[in-house]
Scaffold this motif. Structure first.
Motif, PDB file in Angstrom:
ATOM      1  N   GLU A  18       3.183   5.867  17.024  1.00 55.81           N
ATOM      2  CA  GLU A  18       4.565   5.963  16.552  1.00 55.81           C
ATOM      3  C   GLU A  18       4.550   6.156  15.050  1.00 55.81           C
ATOM      4  O   GLU A  18       3.700   5.626  14.340  1.00 55.81           O
ATOM      5  CB  GLU A  18       5.331   4.691  16.905  1.00 55.81           C
ATOM      6  CG  GLU A  18       5.533   4.511  18.390  1.00 55.81           C
ATOM      7  CD  GLU A  18       6.335   3.254  18.689  1.00 55.81           C
ATOM      8  OE1 GLU A  18       6.885   2.637  17.737  1.00 55.81           O
ATOM      9  OE2 GLU A  18       6.411   2.900  19.866  1.00 55.81           O
ATOM     10  N   PHE A  19       5.499   6.919  14.593  1.00 59.45           N
ATOM     11  CA  PHE A  19       5.590   7.213  13.170  1.00 59.45           C
ATOM     12  C   PHE A  19       6.990   6.843  12.716  1.00 59.45           C
ATOM     13  O   PHE A  19       7.974   7.344  13.230  1.00 59.45           O
ATOM     14  CB  PHE A  19       5.303   8.705  12.940  1.00 59.45           C
ATOM     15  CG  PHE A  19       5.257   9.093  11.501  1.00 59.45           C
ATOM     16  CD1 PHE A  19       4.238   8.654  10.684  1.00 59.45           C
ATOM     17  CD2 PHE A  19       6.230   9.910  10.952  1.00 59.45           C
ATOM     18  CE1 PHE A  19       4.176   9.016   9.353  1.00 59.45           C
ATOM     19  CE2 PHE A  19       6.176  10.274   9.634  1.00 59.45           C
ATOM     20  CZ  PHE A  19       5.154   9.834   8.827  1.00 59.45           C
ATOM     21  N   ARG A  20       7.050   5.913  11.787  1.00 55.97           N
ATOM     22  CA  ARG A  20       8.366   5.456  11.316  1.00 55.97           C
ATOM     23  C   ARG A  20       8.529   5.785   9.836  1.00 55.97           C
ATOM     24  O   ARG A  20       7.566   5.729   9.085  1.00 55.97           O
ATOM     25  CB  ARG A  20       8.514   3.950  11.532  1.00 55.97           C
ATOM     26  CG  ARG A  20       8.449   3.563  12.992  1.00 55.97           C
ATOM     27  CD  ARG A  20       8.491   2.057  13.164  1.00 55.97           C
ATOM     28  NE  ARG A  20       8.343   1.681  14.549  1.00 55.97           N
ATOM     29  CZ  ARG A  20       9.380   1.481  15.365  1.00 55.97           C
ATOM     30  NH1 ARG A  20      10.601   1.585  14.933  1.00 55.97           N
ATOM     31  NH2 ARG A  20       9.146   1.153  16.621  1.00 55.97           N
ATOM     32  N   ILE A  21       9.750   6.146   9.480  1.00 50.25           N
ATOM     33  CA  ILE A  21      10.067   6.428   8.077  1.00 50.25           C
ATOM     34  C   ILE A  21      11.207   5.518   7.638  1.00 50.25           C
ATOM     35  O   ILE A  21      11.958   5.001   8.466  1.00 50.25           O
ATOM     36  CB  ILE A  21      10.453   7.909   7.864  1.00 50.25           C
ATOM     37  CG1 ILE A  21      11.674   8.294   8.709  1.00 50.25           C
ATOM     38  CG2 ILE A  21       9.293   8.829   8.181  1.00 50.25           C
ATOM     39  CD1 ILE A  21      12.208   9.680   8.402  1.00 50.25           C
ATOM     40  N   GLU A  22      11.305   5.337   6.337  1.00 50.94           N
ATOM     41  CA  GLU A  22      12.382   4.496   5.806  1.00 50.94           C
ATOM     42  C   GLU A  22      13.567   5.400   5.475  1.00 50.94           C
ATOM     43  O   GLU A  22      13.457   6.362   4.734  1.00 50.94           O
ATOM     44  CB  GLU A  22      11.902   3.770   4.550  1.00 50.94           C
ATOM     45  CG  GLU A  22      12.911   2.765   4.035  1.00 50.94           C
ATOM     46  CD  GLU A  22      12.385   1.952   2.869  1.00 50.94           C
ATOM     47  OE1 GLU A  22      13.215   1.369   2.172  1.00 50.94           O
ATOM     48  OE2 GLU A  22      11.156   1.928   2.659  1.00 50.94           O
ATOM     49  N   ARG A  23      14.703   5.065   6.096  1.00 46.45           N
ATOM     50  CA  ARG A  23      15.912   5.841   5.839  1.00 46.45           C
ATOM     51  C   ARG A  23      17.046   4.846   5.609  1.00 46.45           C
ATOM     52  O   ARG A  23      17.392   4.079   6.505  1.00 46.45           O
ATOM     53  CB  ARG A  23      16.230   6.739   7.027  1.00 46.45           C
ATOM     54  CG  ARG A  23      17.468   7.610   6.787  1.00 46.45           C
ATOM     55  CD  ARG A  23      17.788   8.521   7.933  1.00 46.45           C
ATOM     56  NE  ARG A  23      16.742   9.518   8.089  1.00 46.45           N
ATOM     57  CZ  ARG A  23      16.540  10.214   9.197  1.00 46.45           C
ATOM     58  NH1 ARG A  23      17.305  10.004  10.242  1.00 46.45           N
ATOM     59  NH2 ARG A  23      15.580  11.089   9.265  1.00 46.45           N
ATOM     60  N   GLY A  24      17.541   4.817   4.407  1.00 52.56           N
ATOM     61  CA  GLY A  24      18.647   3.907   4.084  1.00 52.56           C
ATOM     62  C   GLY A  24      18.214   2.450   4.128  1.00 52.56           C
ATOM     63  O   GLY A  24      19.010   1.592   4.481  1.00 52.56           O
ATOM     64  N   GLU A  82      12.385   5.554  13.817  1.00 55.38           N
ATOM     65  CA  GLU A  82      11.311   6.345  14.422  1.00 55.38           C
ATOM     66  C   GLU A  82      11.528   7.819  14.087  1.00 55.38           C
ATOM     67  O   GLU A  82      12.612   8.373  14.210  1.00 55.38           O
ATOM     68  CB  GLU A  82      11.321   6.153  15.942  1.00 55.38           C
ATOM     69  CG  GLU A  82      10.147   6.807  16.593  1.00 55.38           C
ATOM     70  CD  GLU A  82      10.055   6.475  18.070  1.00 55.38           C
ATOM     71  OE1 GLU A  82       9.392   7.235  18.774  1.00 55.38           O
ATOM     72  OE2 GLU A  82      10.639   5.468  18.502  1.00 55.38           O
ATOM     73  N   PHE A  83      10.460   8.448  13.632  1.00 57.52           N
ATOM     74  CA  PHE A  83      10.515   9.861  13.271  1.00 57.52           C
ATOM     75  C   PHE A  83      10.160  10.663  14.520  1.00 57.52           C
ATOM     76  O   PHE A  83       9.168  10.432  15.173  1.00 57.52           O
ATOM     77  CB  PHE A  83       9.496  10.160  12.151  1.00 57.52           C
ATOM     78  CG  PHE A  83       9.514  11.578  11.699  1.00 57.52           C
ATOM     79  CD1 PHE A  83      10.503  12.031  10.867  1.00 57.52           C
ATOM     80  CD2 PHE A  83       8.522  12.457  12.091  1.00 57.52           C
ATOM     81  CE1 PHE A  83      10.516  13.343  10.415  1.00 57.52           C
ATOM     82  CE2 PHE A  83       8.526  13.767  11.666  1.00 57.52           C
ATOM     83  CZ  PHE A  83       9.525  14.215  10.830  1.00 57.52           C
ATOM     84  N   VAL A  84      11.022  11.612  14.869  1.00 60.21           N
ATOM     85  CA  VAL A  84      10.779  12.438  16.061  1.00 60.21           C
ATOM     86  C   VAL A  84      10.466  13.843  15.616  1.00 60.21           C
ATOM     87  O   VAL A  84      11.143  14.408  14.816  1.00 60.21           O
ATOM     88  CB  VAL A  84      12.019  12.445  16.971  1.00 60.21           C
ATOM     89  CG1 VAL A  84      11.771  13.287  18.209  1.00 60.21           C
ATOM     90  CG2 VAL A  84      12.373  11.040  17.380  1.00 60.21           C
TER      91      VAL A  84
END
Length: 52
Positions: free
Chosen positions: A39-45, A50-52
């Motif tokens: 799984e690849f997660r990014i910080e948004r806000g 989870e980044f798709v």
């Protein structure tokens, strides 16, 4: 006029002999399943999504 010019080179001393210098390797193709990706997660806000 035959005989004018230098004699031909000995074939064993030629630089290029148009043959493979490395033996050829045949690779066998095998079908395989694709591995599971992490799984690849990014910080948004400020939140991790989870980044798709």
């Amino acid at each position: 006029m035959a005989g004018s010019g230098p004699a031909p080179k000995d074939p064993s001393r030629r630089q290029r002999r148009n043959k493979d210098t490395v033996p050829q390797t045949v690779l066998k193709w095998e079908s395989a399943e694709a591995p599971e990706l992490p799984e690849f997660r990014i910080e948004r806000g400020g939140d991790l999504v989870e980044f798709v």
